[in-house]
Scaffold this motif. Structure first.
Motif, mmCIF file in Angstrom:
data_model
loop_
_atom_site.group_PDB
_atom_site.id
_atom_site.type_symbol
_atom_site.label_atom_id
_atom_site.label_comp_id
_atom_site.label_asym_id
_atom_site.label_seq_id
_atom_site.Cartn_x
_atom_site.Cartn_y
_atom_site.Cartn_z
ATOM 1 N N GLY A 34 0.804 -1.210 0.000
ATOM 2 C CA GLY A 34 0.000 0.000 0.000
ATOM 3 C C GLY A 34 0.837 1.260 0.000
ATOM 4 N N LYS A 35 1.935 1.239 0.752
ATOM 5 C CA LYS A 35 2.816 2.405 0.792
ATOM 6 C C LYS A 35 3.448 2.670 -0.575
ATOM 7 N N VAL A 36 3.843 1.609 -1.262
ATOM 8 C CA VAL A 36 4.394 1.764 -2.614
ATOM 9 C C VAL A 36 3.320 2.289 -3.566
ATOM 10 N N GLN A 37 2.104 1.749 -3.439
ATOM 11 C CA GLN A 37 1.010 2.170 -4.309
ATOM 12 C C GLN A 37 0.731 3.666 -4.199
ATOM 13 N N VAL A 38 0.650 4.167 -2.961
ATOM 14 C CA VAL A 38 0.287 5.583 -2.813
ATOM 15 C C VAL A 38 1.430 6.499 -3.230
ATOM 16 N N THR A 39 2.655 6.054 -3.053
ATOM 17 C CA THR A 39 3.795 6.846 -3.516
ATOM 18 C C THR A 39 3.761 6.986 -5.027
ATOM 19 N N ARG A 40 3.470 5.896 -5.713
ATOM 20 C CA ARG A 40 3.387 5.911 -7.175
ATOM 21 C C ARG A 40 2.212 6.770 -7.640
ATOM 22 N N ALA A 41 1.059 6.581 -7.013
ATOM 23 C CA ALA A 41 -0.134 7.336 -7.411
ATOM 24 C C ALA A 41 0.043 8.829 -7.165
ATOM 25 N N ALA A 42 0.674 9.177 -6.056
ATOM 26 C CA ALA A 42 0.853 10.587 -5.715
ATOM 27 C C ALA A 42 1.664 11.318 -6.776
ATOM 28 N N GLN A 43 2.610 10.636 -7.397
ATOM 29 C CA GLN A 43 3.407 11.273 -8.443
ATOM 30 C C GLN A 43 2.545 11.676 -9.629
ATOM 31 N N VAL A 44 1.558 10.841 -9.953
ATOM 32 C CA VAL A 44 0.646 11.173 -11.050
ATOM 33 C C VAL A 44 -0.293 12.306 -10.636
ATOM 34 N N LEU A 45 -0.864 12.188 -9.449
ATOM 35 C CA LEU A 45 -1.821 13.199 -8.994
ATOM 36 C C LEU A 45 -1.164 14.560 -8.808
ATOM 37 N N ALA A 46 0.071 14.575 -8.376
ATOM 38 C CA ALA A 46 0.770 15.851 -8.219
ATOM 39 C C ALA A 46 0.873 16.576 -9.556
#
Length: 216
Positions: A34-46
């Motif tokens: 989950g921690k890896v998932q949100v780190t990856r997703a945050a890069q797109v959302l940013a």
């Protein structure tokens, strides 16, 4: 609110998601995936240039929101009103346990009935009311905003159904969100439109079919 967009972002994976255990208000943390998932997703959302971030007050959603806040420099506020559905007597149990122990009520709920989850929990209409109220409050008097809402699978479904003005019995036509994936709503002069759904999946399975995230 014309021109505003809302990103409904499901939290990253937890150990309870993997085994289909009803999390509800239980404060279960993200696991390593989950921690890896949100780190990856945050890069797109940013890269979408959010203007505001709000979150459920449960740890798994706050950690999800924090990953985006760290990248954007935006703070975020957390709210009990954005929590997952209170699962009542079903909370902490797997889907198979709830089927075995409370078959009739559980199946009715899975099929989209607006009955209280787990007898003593919340109705979907109640979840929609509290969560949508918080989201609209965050957008009040504003235009051209991109509001990111870090929340939960079941709450996301309720928010989407309510803002898209679908009959509650039809909310199930919206597929579930994979962990750390999101949907995007955009406001035009008349209504909210769904412009993206379950974005960010690679694809990944939608964990939590019987834990508040989805129903058919």
């Amino acid at each position: 609110m014309v021109g505003n967009r809302i990103v409904i972002w499901r939290h990253g994976q937890t150990d309870w998601n993997k085994i289909n255990r009803f999390q509800g208000h239980s404060d279960i943390p993200l696991n390593e995936v989950g921690k890896v998932q949100v780190t990856r997703a945050a890069q797109v959302l940013a890269g979408m240039n959010p203007t505001q971030i709000i979150s459920s007050d449960l740890g798994r959603a706050k950690e999800t929101a924090q990953s985006l806040a760290d990248l954007t420099g935006l703070g975020f506020s957390s709210h009990e009103s954005l929590r997952e559905t209170n699962g009542g007597l079903w909370e902490g149990k797997t889907g198979s346990q709830n089927r075995a122990e409370d078959f009739h009520n559980f199946i009715r709920w899975i099929d989209g009935d607006d009955s209280p989850a787990g007898t003593t929990g919340e109705r979907r209409s109640e979840v929609a009311s509290r969560a949508v109220g918080e989201i609209l409050k965050a957008l009040e008097g504003k235009t051209e905003q991109l509001l990111v809402v870090a929340t939960h699978g079941g709450t996301a479904r309720c928010v989407l159904g309510e803002l898209l003005q679908l009959p509650l019995s039809h909310w199930g036509v919206l597929g579930g969100l994979s962990n750390a994936s999101w949907s995007v709503l955009q406001r035009n002069p008349r209504q909210w439109n769904l412009v993206e759904h379950n974005a960010g999946s690679i694809p990944e399975p939608v964990y939590g079919e019987e834990s508040g995230a989805t129903f058919v």
